[in-house]
Motif scaffolding. Structure first.
Motif, mmCIF file in Angstrom:
data_model
loop_
_atom_site.group_PDB
_atom_site.id
_atom_site.type_symbol
_atom_site.label_atom_id
_atom_site.label_comp_id
_atom_site.label_asym_id
_atom_site.label_seq_id
_atom_site.Cartn_x
_atom_site.Cartn_y
_atom_site.Cartn_z
ATOM 1 N N LEU A 119 0.828 -1.204 0.000
ATOM 2 C CA LEU A 119 0.000 0.000 0.000
ATOM 3 C C LEU A 119 0.863 1.256 0.000
ATOM 4 O O LEU A 119 0.543 2.240 -0.682
ATOM 5 C CB LEU A 119 -0.926 -0.005 1.225
ATOM 6 N N THR A 120 1.956 1.213 0.770
ATOM 7 C CA THR A 120 2.863 2.365 0.798
ATOM 8 C C THR A 120 3.476 2.600 -0.574
ATOM 9 O O THR A 120 3.556 3.740 -1.052
ATOM 10 C CB THR A 120 3.969 2.138 1.838
ATOM 11 N N GLU A 121 3.909 1.506 -1.211
ATOM 12 C CA GLU A 121 4.485 1.637 -2.549
ATOM 13 C C GLU A 121 3.453 2.159 -3.538
ATOM 14 O O GLU A 121 3.755 3.026 -4.368
ATOM 15 C CB GLU A 121 5.027 0.280 -3.002
ATOM 16 N N ARG A 122 2.210 1.623 -3.440
ATOM 17 C CA ARG A 122 1.157 2.103 -4.334
ATOM 18 C C ARG A 122 0.829 3.560 -4.056
ATOM 19 O O ARG A 122 0.585 4.344 -4.983
ATOM 20 C CB ARG A 122 -0.100 1.245 -4.171
ATOM 21 N N HIS A 123 0.830 3.914 -2.749
ATOM 22 C CA HIS A 123 0.545 5.305 -2.387
ATOM 23 C C HIS A 123 1.623 6.228 -2.937
ATOM 24 O O HIS A 123 1.314 7.297 -3.494
ATOM 25 C CB HIS A 123 0.468 5.427 -0.869
ATOM 26 N N GLU A 124 2.886 5.819 -2.785
ATOM 27 C CA GLU A 124 3.969 6.642 -3.312
ATOM 28 C C GLU A 124 3.889 6.736 -4.833
ATOM 29 O O GLU A 124 4.098 7.812 -5.409
ATOM 30 C CB GLU A 124 5.317 6.054 -2.882
ATOM 31 N N ALA A 125 3.583 5.584 -5.470
ATOM 32 C CA ALA A 125 3.449 5.606 -6.928
ATOM 33 C C ALA A 125 2.287 6.498 -7.348
ATOM 34 O O ALA A 125 2.379 7.249 -8.326
ATOM 35 C CB ALA A 125 3.246 4.184 -7.458
ATOM 36 N N LEU A 126 1.182 6.416 -6.573
ATOM 37 C CA LEU A 126 0.026 7.259 -6.888
ATOM 38 C C LEU A 126 0.363 8.729 -6.691
ATOM 39 O O LEU A 126 -0.040 9.580 -7.498
ATOM 40 C CB LEU A 126 -1.156 6.864 -6.000
ATOM 41 N N GLU A 127 1.102 9.032 -5.610
ATOM 42 C CA GLU A 127 1.512 10.421 -5.389
ATOM 43 C C GLU A 127 2.364 10.921 -6.548
ATOM 44 O O GLU A 127 2.202 12.059 -7.003
ATOM 45 C CB GLU A 127 2.295 10.535 -4.077
ATOM 46 N N GLN A 128 3.279 10.056 -7.005
ATOM 47 C CA GLN A 128 4.114 10.451 -8.135
ATOM 48 C C GLN A 128 3.270 10.674 -9.386
ATOM 49 O O GLN A 128 3.489 11.634 -10.133
ATOM 50 C CB GLN A 128 5.178 9.382 -8.394
ATOM 51 N N ARG A 129 2.279 9.765 -9.595
ATOM 52 C CA ARG A 129 1.403 9.941 -10.757
ATOM 53 C C ARG A 129 0.594 11.222 -10.631
ATOM 54 O O ARG A 129 0.407 11.952 -11.615
ATOM 55 C CB ARG A 129 0.460 8.746 -10.890
ATOM 56 N N VAL A 130 0.100 11.478 -9.396
ATOM 57 C CA VAL A 130 -0.674 12.706 -9.187
ATOM 58 C C VAL A 130 0.202 13.927 -9.416
ATOM 59 O O VAL A 130 -0.215 14.902 -10.060
ATOM 60 C CB VAL A 130 -1.278 12.724 -7.770
ATOM 61 N N ASP A 131 1.451 13.869 -8.879
ATOM 62 C CA ASP A 131 2.366 14.997 -9.083
ATOM 63 C C ASP A 131 2.638 15.203 -10.571
ATOM 64 O O ASP A 131 2.637 16.342 -11.060
ATOM 65 C CB ASP A 131 3.680 14.748 -8.333
ATOM 66 N N ARG A 132 2.883 14.071 -11.269
ATOM 67 C CA ARG A 132 3.119 14.198 -12.710
ATOM 68 C C ARG A 132 1.875 14.718 -13.418
ATOM 69 O O ARG A 132 1.965 15.536 -14.342
ATOM 70 C CB ARG A 132 3.537 12.848 -13.292
ATOM 71 N N GLY A 133 0.697 14.227 -12.946
ATOM 72 C CA GLY A 133 -0.546 14.695 -13.557
ATOM 73 C C GLY A 133 -0.757 16.179 -13.349
ATOM 74 O O GLY A 133 -1.118 16.906 -14.284
ATOM 75 N N PHE A 134 -0.518 16.635 -12.087
ATOM 76 C CA PHE A 134 -0.663 18.063 -11.820
ATOM 77 C C PHE A 134 0.354 18.871 -12.617
ATOM 78 O O PHE A 134 0.048 19.974 -13.088
ATOM 79 C CB PHE A 134 -0.505 18.343 -10.325
ATOM 80 N N ALA A 135 1.571 18.315 -12.726
ATOM 81 C CA ALA A 135 2.589 19.026 -13.505
ATOM 82 C C ALA A 135 2.143 19.154 -14.960
ATOM 83 O O ALA A 135 2.309 20.209 -15.586
ATOM 84 C CB ALA A 135 3.926 18.289 -13.411
ATOM 85 N N ARG A 136 1.558 18.054 -15.487
ATOM 86 C CA ARG A 136 1.078 18.110 -16.870
ATOM 87 C C ARG A 136 -0.074 19.099 -17.004
ATOM 88 O O ARG A 136 -0.149 19.861 -17.974
ATOM 89 C CB ARG A 136 0.630 16.725 -17.322
ATOM 90 N N VAL A 137 -0.990 19.059 -15.990
ATOM 91 C CA VAL A 137 -2.119 19.991 -16.040
ATOM 92 C C VAL A 137 -1.627 21.427 -15.962
ATOM 93 O O VAL A 137 -2.092 22.305 -16.704
ATOM 94 C CB VAL A 137 -3.107 19.693 -14.895
ATOM 95 N N GLU A 138 -0.664 21.670 -15.029
ATOM 96 C CA GLU A 138 -0.122 23.021 -14.920
ATOM 97 C C GLU A 138 0.557 23.445 -16.219
ATOM 98 O O GLU A 138 0.423 24.593 -16.656
ATOM 99 C CB GLU A 138 0.875 23.081 -13.763
#
Length: 235
Positions: free
Chosen positions: A75-94
């Motif tokens: 779950l921690t690994e998935r959470h970190e991966a999800l955070e990275q995806r969210v960060d990348r997603g926000f970066a793309r959106v920005e």
């Protein structure tokens, strides 16, 4: 007085009764001991079963603990991966929003420029020119670069107009350097310096007032002033 003694038969009978009683006590003791032994054996067997169950429970708890730790790790690994995806997603959106904002700004400025050029040409007969000049010495931007005057109007008099979606204090000083560069390059004096922008920072307004730059928030604000000056006999 003559002493009397029990008869031998009576003594033997009493001893026999005592022996029988002792034998009965011994047999009863043996039965009780055997019964207690059986109970102890049963208790030991039950304790062994309980110990086995406890051992099995401890093993199960250890398995559950390890499984829980693995689940938490996943779950921690998935959470970190999800955070990275969210960060990348926000970066793309920005980045997309930034690109859209920049594109909108360019489109808005181009629309302003086209609208202003059309009005000046159709209604006032002014010659409109979009000027691009190469500043090899870096006078305007402190490095060699292309200098753009959004609209240069010249028909005897030169009006230099900066059209932007927003205008900051730094943008205002840049416009001044662009005007000065244009004047030096063309060998002319600008009759009017005009900024058309819907968003002008208060500090930019102060700079414009001190340098004699006219500010209009839209083409509709600027048009009456252009018509008035165009009809003036002094122009």
């Amino acid at each position: 007085m003559a002493e009397t003694f029990p008869r031998r038969s009576e003594v033997e009978q009493a001893l026999a009764q005592i022996l029988e009683h002792l034998v009965a006590l011994r047999e009863d003791f043996n039965r009780q001991f055997a019964l207690q032994s059986q109970r102890m054996d049963a208790l030991e067997r039950r304790l062994e079963v309980v110990e086995q169950q406890l051992d099995a429970f401890e093993r199960r708890m250890e398995e559950l603990r390890q499984d829980f730790n693995q689940q938490i790790l996943r779950l921690t690994e998935r959470h970190e991966a999800l955070e990275q995806r969210v960060d990348r997603g926000f970066a793309r959106v920005e980045a997309m929003l930034g690109a859209m904002g920049a594109r909108w700004g360019l489109m808005a400025e181009e629309a302003f420029r086209s609208g202003m050029a059309g009005i000046l040409q159709d209604q006032f007969g002014w010659q409109v020119e979009h000027v691009l000049m190469m500043d090899a010495d870096g006078v305007v931007f402190e490095r060699p670069d292309q200098v753009e005057i959004d609209i240069a109007i010249h028909d005897g008099a030169h009006w230099l107009i900066e059209i932007r979606s927003s205008m900051s204090k730094a943008d205002m000083y840049t416009f001044v350097r662009k005007v000065e560069f244009y004047e030096r390059l063309r060998g002319v004096q600008a009759a009017r310096r005009i900024v058309i922008s819907p968003m002008v920072h208060p500090q930019a307004r102060a700079v414009a007032e001190s340098l004699g730059i006219e500010i209009y928030t839209s083409i509709y604000d600027a048009s009456p002033h252009l018509r008035k000056r165009e009809k003036s006999p002094t122009d």
